[in-house]
Design an enzyme around this catalytic site. Structure first.
Site, PDB file in Angstrom:
ATOM      1  NE  ARG A 108     -26.957 -43.433  55.666  1.00 19.94           N
ATOM      2  CZ  ARG A 108     -28.151 -42.621  55.231  1.00 19.94           C
ATOM      3  NH1 ARG A 108     -29.219 -43.098  54.583  1.00 19.94           N
ATOM      4  NH2 ARG A 108     -27.431 -41.466  55.362  1.00 19.94           N
ATOM      5  CE  LYS A 141     -12.862 -32.535  75.995  1.00 16.39           C
ATOM      6  NZ  LYS A 141     -13.676 -31.952  76.425  1.00 16.39           N
ATOM      7  CG  ASP A 223     -10.216 -25.706  82.620  1.00 14.04           C
ATOM      8  OD1 ASP A 223     -10.648 -26.482  81.869  1.00 14.04           O
ATOM      9  OD2 ASP A 223      -9.604 -26.304  83.516  1.00 14.04           O
TER      10      ASP A 223
END
Length: 287
Positions: A108, A141, A223
């Protein structure tokens, strides 16, 4: 072409996995595998094939050797493919031979790493293939602790790496500019304090473009610009300051990518590459 603003993550080794693998083992086997240890003896052996169950891009194989080493498993890993390989349904990636108990204990954890990183590589590959003239960039992120692995997966999929961390490259945003008093001052202060480091400057409107260009950062980030303003800004930068690289971010949709693809050598940063990830379906079939 080197796909990255700073040094891209083109390879990973056991040291990039070992802390995460140790945590995974502590999490999954705090007192052993009571099911496996109840049913199988330590001298039983097996062969297990790592098998792709859907199309995608392979990534994360280094975890297997790290797992074997960390668990002192009497298992041999025999790869057929390497990271970056394109997979189709039924593709055999490699095989494990040795202790059945060891293979069952690591199954796993092994799959979690490889399915996750292959999912990121597959995300990046889809965008990079559809828009080959854009520099498809990742972001910061990422899951804590997985930054280098995630960026490596983006690179394996054909994407490009933005800065790996806050130390590699400066990125000036509105708060930084407000503190410095102006774009020019902010860029100069960072340049004086960190000679040789690249500087990226984020702007959110055409009214900032002239001052941004005159400060001569390495990259100007547009942006959340509209399509119309994006086109005006790109043409102005390319016409007057061609040495400055251009990047776009914020609400990047497939439609926006199609629009940007008319321009050459434009960077597009997409948090989606790493924060919206579906595990690629890969199995470990034990014979």
């Amino acid at each position: 072409m080197i796909r990255g603003y700073t040094t891209p993550v083109t390879e990973i080794t056991a040291k990039d996995f070992e802390t995460l693998v140790s945590l995974a083992l502590e999490e999954d086997l705090p007192a052993g595998d009571i099911t496996t240890e109840s049913l199988f003896s330590s001298d039983e052996i097996c062969k297990a094939e790592l098998l792709a169950k859907e199309e995608g891009v392979l990534c994360g194989l280094a975890v297997i050797s790290c797992l074997i080493q960390k668990t002192n498993a009497k298992v041999d890993w025999m790869p057929i493919l390497n990271d970056g390989a394109e997979l189709s349904r039924g593709t055999i990636i490699g095989s494990l031979e040795g202790s059945l108990v060891s293979v069952l204990k690591m199954e796993r954890i092994l799959l979690n790493f490889i399915q996750y990183l292959s999912g990121i590589a597959t995300n990046a590959s889809k965008v990079a293939k559809e828009f080959p003239n854009l520099l498809v960039l990742d972001t910061r992120k990422t899951l804590p602790g997985y930054r280098k692995l995630a960026k490596y997966a983006v690179y394996m999929g054909g994407g490009a790496n933005h800065r790996l961390n806050l130390s590699e490259m400066a990125m000036l945003k509105d708060n930084h500019i407000a503190k410095a008093g102006s774009i020019q001052s902010a860029v100069q202060m960072v340049r004086n304090a960190n000679p040789g480091k690249k500087i990226e400057l984020e702007i959110d409107g055409l009214s900032q473009l002239d001052e941004a260009m005159s400060s001569n950062p390495d990259i100007i980030l547009l942006d959340n610009f509209s399509d119309s303003d994006t086109e005006k800004a790109i043409r102005k930068i390319k016409g007057n300051s061609p040495q400055i690289h251009i990047e776009c971010s914020g609400g990047i949709t497939p439609e926006k990518l199609k629009f940007l693809s008319q321009f050459q050598d434009i960077g597009v940063s997409m948090g989606y590459l790493t924060h919206t990830v579906k595990f690629l379906d890969i199995s470990l079939d034990i014979k």
